[in-house]
Write an enzyme that holds these catalytic residues in place. Structure first.
Site, PDB file in Angstrom:
ATOM      1  N   HIS A   8       0.834  -1.194   0.000  1.00 27.37           N
ATOM      2  CA  HIS A   8       0.000   0.000   0.000  1.00 27.37           C
ATOM      3  C   HIS A   8       0.875   1.253   0.000  1.00 27.37           C
ATOM      4  O   HIS A   8       0.533   2.275  -0.608  1.00 27.37           O
ATOM      5  CB  HIS A   8      -0.920  -0.038   1.218  1.00 27.37           C
ATOM      6  CG  HIS A   8      -2.033   0.949   1.147  1.00 27.37           C
ATOM      7  ND1 HIS A   8      -2.613   1.504   2.241  1.00 27.37           N
ATOM      8  CD2 HIS A   8      -2.663   1.504   0.098  1.00 27.37           C
ATOM      9  CE1 HIS A   8      -3.551   2.355   1.868  1.00 27.37           C
ATOM     10  NE2 HIS A   8      -3.609   2.363   0.570  1.00 27.37           N
TER      11      HIS A   8
ATOM     12  N   ARG B 192     -10.248   4.229  -1.736  1.00 33.43           N
ATOM     13  CA  ARG B 192      -9.733   3.535  -0.544  1.00 33.43           C
ATOM     14  C   ARG B 192      -9.922   4.479   0.645  1.00 33.43           C
ATOM     15  O   ARG B 192      -9.402   5.592   0.639  1.00 33.43           O
ATOM     16  CB  ARG B 192      -8.242   3.241  -0.689  1.00 33.43           C
ATOM     17  CG  ARG B 192      -7.889   2.196  -1.739  1.00 33.43           C
ATOM     18  CD  ARG B 192      -6.396   1.932  -1.716  1.00 33.43           C
ATOM     19  NE  ARG B 192      -6.003   0.799  -2.519  1.00 33.43           N
ATOM     20  CZ  ARG B 192      -5.497   0.883  -3.743  1.00 33.43           C
ATOM     21  NH1 ARG B 192      -5.342   2.065  -4.313  1.00 33.43           N
ATOM     22  NH2 ARG B 192      -5.138  -0.199  -4.389  1.00 33.43           N
TER      23      ARG B 192
ATOM     24  N   ARG C 278     -15.072   2.179  -1.154  1.00 26.97           N
ATOM     25  CA  ARG C 278     -14.815   0.846  -0.598  1.00 26.97           C
ATOM     26  C   ARG C 278     -14.882   0.926   0.915  1.00 26.97           C
ATOM     27  O   ARG C 278     -14.272   1.813   1.525  1.00 26.97           O
ATOM     28  CB  ARG C 278     -13.433   0.363  -1.027  1.00 26.97           C
ATOM     29  CG  ARG C 278     -13.111  -1.015  -0.443  1.00 26.97           C
ATOM     30  CD  ARG C 278     -11.823  -1.565  -0.967  1.00 26.97           C
ATOM     31  NE  ARG C 278     -10.673  -0.902  -0.362  1.00 26.97           N
ATOM     32  CZ  ARG C 278      -9.423  -1.190  -0.679  1.00 26.97           C
ATOM     33  NH1 ARG C 278      -9.173  -2.102  -1.611  1.00 26.97           N
ATOM     34  NH2 ARG C 278      -8.418  -0.581  -0.096  1.00 26.97           N
TER      35      ARG C 278
ATOM     36  N   GLU D  17     -10.917 -10.583  -5.047  1.00 24.71           N
ATOM     37  CA  GLU D  17      -9.475 -10.487  -4.816  1.00 24.71           C
ATOM     38  C   GLU D  17      -8.937 -11.680  -4.035  1.00 24.71           C
ATOM     39  O   GLU D  17      -7.764 -11.724  -3.670  1.00 24.71           O
ATOM     40  CB  GLU D  17      -9.118  -9.165  -4.131  1.00 24.71           C
ATOM     41  CG  GLU D  17      -9.931  -8.827  -2.918  1.00 24.71           C
ATOM     42  CD  GLU D  17      -9.564  -7.451  -2.329  1.00 24.71           C
ATOM     43  OE1 GLU D  17      -8.551  -6.862  -2.714  1.00 24.71           O
ATOM     44  OE2 GLU D  17     -10.314  -6.990  -1.451  1.00 24.71           O
TER      45      GLU D  17
ATOM     46  N   ASN E  18      -4.103  -6.961  -7.016  1.00 28.29           N
ATOM     47  CA  ASN E  18      -2.975  -6.922  -6.070  1.00 28.29           C
ATOM     48  C   ASN E  18      -3.099  -8.073  -5.068  1.00 28.29           C
ATOM     49  O   ASN E  18      -2.139  -8.794  -4.801  1.00 28.29           O
ATOM     50  CB  ASN E  18      -2.938  -5.595  -5.302  1.00 28.29           C
ATOM     51  CG  ASN E  18      -2.999  -4.402  -6.229  1.00 28.29           C
ATOM     52  OD1 ASN E  18      -2.692  -4.530  -7.408  1.00 28.29           O
ATOM     53  ND2 ASN E  18      -3.403  -3.253  -5.718  1.00 28.29           N
ATOM     54  N   ASP E  19      -4.298  -8.205  -4.529  1.00 29.04           N
ATOM     55  CA  ASP E  19      -4.502  -9.302  -3.578  1.00 29.04           C
ATOM     56  C   ASP E  19      -4.758 -10.618  -4.294  1.00 29.04           C
ATOM     57  O   ASP E  19      -4.324 -11.673  -3.823  1.00 29.04           O
ATOM     58  CB  ASP E  19      -5.672  -8.972  -2.644  1.00 29.04           C
ATOM     59  CG  ASP E  19      -5.226  -8.061  -1.513  1.00 29.04           C
ATOM     60  OD1 ASP E  19      -4.150  -8.319  -0.945  1.00 29.04           O
ATOM     61  OD2 ASP E  19      -5.930  -7.075  -1.224  1.00 29.04           O
TER      62      ASP E  19
ATOM     63  N   CYS F   2      -9.564  -2.981 -10.528  1.00 20.64           N
ATOM     64  CA  CYS F   2      -9.013  -1.820  -9.829  1.00 20.64           C
ATOM     65  C   CYS F   2      -7.654  -2.100  -9.218  1.00 20.64           C
ATOM     66  O   CYS F   2      -7.096  -1.250  -8.529  1.00 20.64           O
ATOM     67  CB  CYS F   2      -9.994  -1.313  -8.772  1.00 20.64           C
ATOM     68  SG  CYS F   2     -10.343  -2.528  -7.503  1.00 20.64           S
TER      69      CYS F   2
END
Ligand code: PEP
Ligand code: MG
Length: 578
Positions: free
Chosen positions: A193, A300, A336, A438, A461-462, A509
């Site tokens: 992050h 976020r 989110r 994710e 990403n995850d 995203c």
């Protein structure tokens, strides 16, 4: 001959910066080998003498502050240390090393310290062997001044290149406010992050440069190449000219792309693609607008919980969301719900996260935390719903892994809506509720999720972290982080297909969505909505506008037919050259 010192790490953003080093070290001061030039010897000796004198003055002032009534052993302890600072072992011997062997001051002191400690270690007398603690204490005082000499006088981070073992997202936000030029960390990966924030804030950054805080000195002039992952000290004029040229090229490229801001994202064969922004800080509103985003695909909200000692209340959430909704002037915003935990830790802002879990990425994060702590979840939900009365807002739930979590979250949202209605507070009763795909389990069950949600968003990403079992913040396994891994591509494709079958929107995203290397492949796989850091929008638009999506669909289908046998990287190259 000029000696150039180069540190290699992983580029975490695409920009380049030059500036003086600011050393942010949190461990003890252990010097490593460093030498000075012959013509620097006298200045280095002077630096050492000044540090010694400053350490002495400091100790004397501490001693002066101790009341007479306090037991004499404390003053004795300090007196011993003062005497040591007047001993030739710590005055003459390090100076001799600087003069005769050209050692840097910190390194000279370290050599003397190690020699003294060795002598004490060899003594059988337990009393004398404890004196090595005194040596360490005194050496630490002097080293602290040597390491931070400039820093002690100047705490201003503006235009500095911050060198640190690691930085949290909260550190990054604070430092951005202090105007840093760049940062370099010893640990961390481009998918953390912290790195994502650096990209979004336009801070040049390199991560995973081992020992960077040991090999560079405070105040040293550095070049940070966030694109190639390189840190250079003592660059000569030729190298500096090279980097100035590259900065100019980047600026020229950005200026060319600027012309696309008001152009539609339509492919050669007439297909429309939606390009949205990922945002997290109020300053992202401006870049989202100036880059012509069609909406916010991921807001976020974790930053709201950082650099503070208590969680925000409903009114603070509301104020923040309203500023975003109104600041964006009517484009849709996907908020989110909070995704704290794992690499998005906060310092003290969220007591429920302590003690730290032993495997945070697999622990109580995101929706899991919200379901366990409704008191944390509800104020945010109420504020999101209230903000939806002022503009197009969507709710997005992170890290869903099973339908039960979704049903529970939905029940809490419905309950919150009922409460607001009974209080006469307005909100959008049809607010779309989407989920992030994710976790591999969610991608494999995308059909069920698609039937129960209004939209899906793929968090690569995850998704990559969990599919390939790679900690996204660990630079040591970063080389395995592969968006083109067949398993990852299959999960992405399954999710896109499931959303299409259920006739709901699907976006991506994760960072892959803003990476120009993958745009054409994703278009070919059927993706039509991309959400990314605002700075990447025009680059991706440029690619969309020069793509023939019908042809890309055929090429992507071919890639999938040979996914396990072919070389995906090579096939991607073919897709990218057209
Ligand atoms: C993702 O996981 O791809 C994502 C967009 O969420 P975050 O990076 O905030 O975990
Ligand atoms: Mg995620």
């Amino acid at each position: 001959m000029t000696m150039i010192c180069v540190g290699i790490g992983i580029g975490a953003s695409h920009s380049i910066a030059m500036g003086k080093a600011y050393l942010l070290t949190r461990r003890g001061y252990r010097a490593t080998p460093r030498w000075v030039r012959q013509d620097e010897v006298e200045a280095e000796i002077q630096r050492y003498q000044q540090a010694l004198e400053a350490a002495r003055q400091h100790l004397k002032s501490v001693r002066g502050q101790i009341p007479e009534s306090i037991a004499s052993d404390i003053t004795e302890f300090i007196d011993t240390h003062l005497l040591m600072m007047e001993d030739s072992a710590l005055i003459d011997a390090p100076i001799a090393l600087i003069r005769e062997q050209y050692c840097g001051a910190e390194w000279a002191l370290q050599i003397r310290r190690d020699a003294l400690v060795r002598v004490f270690d060899e003594m059988d007398d337990p009393y004398l062997s404890t004196r090595k603690n005194d040596v360490d204490h005194v050496v630490h005082q002097i080293q602290k001044i040597l390491f931070n000499h400039e820093q002690a006088q100047e705490e201003n981070l503006e235009k500095r290149v911050v060198l640190a073992p690691d930085l949290t997202p909260a550190d990054t936000i604070l430092m951005r406010h202090q105007g840093i030029a760049a940062f370099v960390t010893e640990y961390g990966s481009p998918m953390s992050h912290t790195a994502i924030l650096a990209r979004s804030l336009g801070i040049p950054a390199v991560v995973g440069v081992r020992n960077v805080t040991r090999f560079h000195r405070h105040g040293e002039q550095l070049v940070v190449d966030g694109e190639r992952g390189v840190v250079i000290a003592d660059a000569d004029e030729q190298i500096l000219a090279h980097f100035r040229r590259r900065i100019a090229e980047q600026q020229a490229h950005a200026a060319t792309l600027r012309r696309l801001t008001d152009q539609p994202a339509i492919s050669i064969d007439g297909q429309s693609v939606s390009l949205m922004a990922n945002i997290e800080l109020p300053e992202d509103i401006e870049t989202t607008r100036s880059n012509g985003a069609g909406g916010v695909g991921l807001y976020r909200t974790e930053f709201l919980y950082m650099n503070r000692h208590s969680a925000p209340d409903e009114e603070e959430h509301l104020r923040t969301y309203l500023a975003v909704v109104q600041g964006l002037g009517g484009i849709p915003v996907t908020i989110r719900t909070l995704d704290l935990g794992a690499d998005k830790q906060v310092d003290g802002g969220c007591p429920v996260l302590s003690p730290p879990p032993c495997n945070p990425a697999l622990g109580l994060r995101a929706i899991r935390l919200c379901l366990k702590e409704p008191d944390l979840f509800k104020p945010q939900l109420r504020a999101i719903l209230r903000a939806s009365a002022y503009g197009p807002v969507r709710i997005m739930i992170p890290m869903l892994s099973n339908l039960d979590e979704l049903h529970k979250a939905r029940r809490i949202i419905e309950e919150t809506k009922r409460e607001l209605s009974s209080e006469g507070i307005s909100f959008d009763p049809d607010i779309p509720i989407g989920g992030m795909i994710e976790v591999p389990a969610a991608a494999l069950s995308a059909t069920s999720f698609a039937r129960n949600l209004d939209f899906l968003s793929i968090g690569t990403n995850d998704l990559i972290q969990y599919t390939l079992a790679i900690d996204r913040v660990d630079d040591q396994v970063n080389y395995l982080f592969d968006p083109l891994h067949p398993s990852v591509l299959r999960l992405i494709k399954m999710t896109i297909d499931a959303a299409h079958a259920a006739a709901i929107p699907v976006s991506m995203c994760g960072e892959m969505a803003g990476d120009p290397r993958y745009t054409r492949l994703l278009l070919g796989m059927g993706l039509r909505t991309f959400s990314m850091q605002p700075d990447a929008l025009l680059d991706i638009k440029n690619i969309v506008r020069s793509s023939d999506i019908r042809q890309l669909s055929r090429q992507a289908a071919e890639l999938f037919r040979t996914l396990d046998n072919g070389d995906v990287g090579q096939m991607l190259e073919k897709i990218n050259v057209g």
